[in-house]
Write a protein that holds these residues in place. Structure first.
Motif, short mmCIF file in Angstrom:
data_model
loop_
_atom_site.label_atom_id
_atom_site.label_comp_id
_atom_site.label_asym_id
_atom_site.label_seq_id
_atom_site.Cartn_x
_atom_site.Cartn_y
_atom_site.Cartn_z
N ALA A 264 0.85 -1.18 0.00
CA ALA A 264 0.00 0.00 0.00
C ALA A 264 0.89 1.24 0.00
O ALA A 264 1.79 1.36 0.83
CB ALA A 264 -0.90 0.01 1.23
N ASP A 265 0.68 2.11 -0.95
CA ASP A 265 1.46 3.35 -1.07
C ASP A 265 0.53 4.53 -0.82
O ASP A 265 -0.64 4.50 -1.20
CB ASP A 265 2.05 3.44 -2.48
N HIS A 266 1.05 5.53 -0.14
CA HIS A 266 0.28 6.75 0.11
C HIS A 266 0.44 7.70 -1.06
O HIS A 266 1.55 7.99 -1.50
CB HIS A 266 0.78 7.45 1.38
N GLU A 267 -0.67 8.18 -1.58
CA GLU A 267 -0.65 9.17 -2.66
C GLU A 267 -1.69 10.22 -2.36
O GLU A 267 -2.88 9.93 -2.44
CB GLU A 267 -0.93 8.46 -3.99
N PRO A 268 -1.34 11.40 -1.94
CA PRO A 268 0.00 11.98 -1.84
C PRO A 268 0.81 11.32 -0.73
O PRO A 268 0.29 10.51 0.03
CB PRO A 268 -0.27 13.45 -1.52
N SER A 269 2.08 11.67 -0.63
CA SER A 269 2.99 11.00 0.30
C SER A 269 2.52 11.16 1.74
O SER A 269 1.75 12.06 2.08
CB SER A 269 4.40 11.57 0.15
N LEU A 270 2.99 10.25 2.58
CA LEU A 270 2.65 10.26 4.00
C LEU A 270 3.04 11.59 4.64
O LEU A 270 2.29 12.15 5.44
CB LEU A 270 3.35 9.09 4.70
N LYS A 271 4.19 12.12 4.25
CA LYS A 271 4.65 13.40 4.79
C LYS A 271 3.66 14.52 4.46
O LYS A 271 3.32 15.34 5.31
CB LYS A 271 6.04 13.71 4.21
N THR A 272 3.16 14.53 3.24
CA THR A 272 2.19 15.55 2.82
C THR A 272 0.86 15.38 3.56
O THR A 272 0.26 16.35 4.01
CB THR A 272 1.95 15.46 1.31
N LEU A 273 0.40 14.14 3.69
CA LEU A 273 -0.85 13.88 4.40
C LEU A 273 -0.78 14.37 5.84
O LEU A 273 -1.71 14.99 6.35
CB LEU A 273 -1.17 12.38 4.37
N GLU A 274 0.33 14.09 6.51
CA GLU A 274 0.49 14.52 7.89
C GLU A 274 0.56 16.04 7.99
O GLU A 274 0.01 16.63 8.92
CB GLU A 274 1.72 13.87 8.51
N ALA A 275 1.23 16.68 7.04
CA ALA A 275 1.33 18.14 7.06
C ALA A 275 -0.05 18.79 6.88
O ALA A 275 -0.31 19.85 7.45
CB ALA A 275 2.28 18.62 5.96
N LEU A 276 -0.92 18.14 6.12
CA LEU A 276 -2.26 18.67 5.89
C LEU A 276 -3.26 18.22 6.97
O LEU A 276 -4.42 18.61 6.93
CB LEU A 276 -2.77 18.22 4.51
N GLY A 277 -2.81 17.37 7.89
CA GLY A 277 -3.68 16.89 8.95
C GLY A 277 -4.70 15.86 8.48
O GLY A 277 -5.76 15.72 9.08
N LEU A 278 -4.37 15.13 7.40
CA LEU A 278 -5.28 14.13 6.85
C LEU A 278 -4.94 12.74 7.38
O LEU A 278 -3.81 12.48 7.80
CB LEU A 278 -5.21 14.14 5.32
N ASP A 279 -5.91 11.85 7.36
CA ASP A 279 -5.77 10.50 7.89
C ASP A 279 -5.01 9.61 6.90
O ASP A 279 -5.49 9.37 5.79
CB ASP A 279 -7.16 9.91 8.16
N ARG B 195 8.45 10.97 -2.25
CA ARG B 195 8.21 12.02 -3.25
C ARG B 195 6.83 11.85 -3.87
O ARG B 195 6.26 10.78 -3.87
CB ARG B 195 9.29 11.94 -4.34
N GLU B 196 6.35 12.91 -4.45
CA GLU B 196 5.09 12.86 -5.19
C GLU B 196 5.39 12.34 -6.60
O GLU B 196 6.47 12.55 -7.14
CB GLU B 196 4.48 14.27 -5.29
N LEU B 197 4.42 11.66 -7.18
CA LEU B 197 4.58 11.20 -8.56
C LEU B 197 4.48 12.39 -9.51
O LEU B 197 3.64 13.26 -9.32
CB LEU B 197 3.49 10.20 -8.93
#
Length: 97
Positions: free
Chosen positions: A39-54, A85-87
């Motif tokens: 399972a890959d995070h898209e957007p990246s895990l770092k971006t999701l955490e910065a935006l406060g998303l689950d 990184r983002e794709l």
């Protein structure tokens, strides 16, 4: 921040199992089918955490080839080669293939 932040515990296992059961077995990075068992995070895990998303939300998870299940066509560990990184956007073609 722990190395597995957002990728451990019951919620993560449940989200990953749901992704593997419902999403087609096609790697979202290389586009090849067969063996996309990570399972890959898209957007990246770092971006999701910065935006406060689950990070366990299925909207942000995609199937990908990884270390244990490399791509049978291009022999890449796609998820690891992408890293956090983002794709890049898909290249535009002059033809509708």
């Amino acid at each position: 921040m722990p190395r597995s932040h957002g990728r451990s515990g019951y919620r993560w296992r449940k989200a990953r199992a749901t992704l593997m059961a419902e999403a087609p077995d096609v790697c979202h990075i290389c586009g090849h089918s067969g063996g996309a068992n990570e399972a890959d995070h898209e957007p990246s895990l770092k971006t999701l955490e910065a935006l406060g998303l689950d990070p366990c939300d299925l909207r942000f998870l995609r199937r990908a080839h990884g270390t244990w299940f490399r791509c049978p066509v291009c022999d890449r560990a796609c998820n690891q080669s992408k890293g956090d990184r983002e794709l890049p956007p898909a290249p535009r073609s002059s033809r509708a293939w």
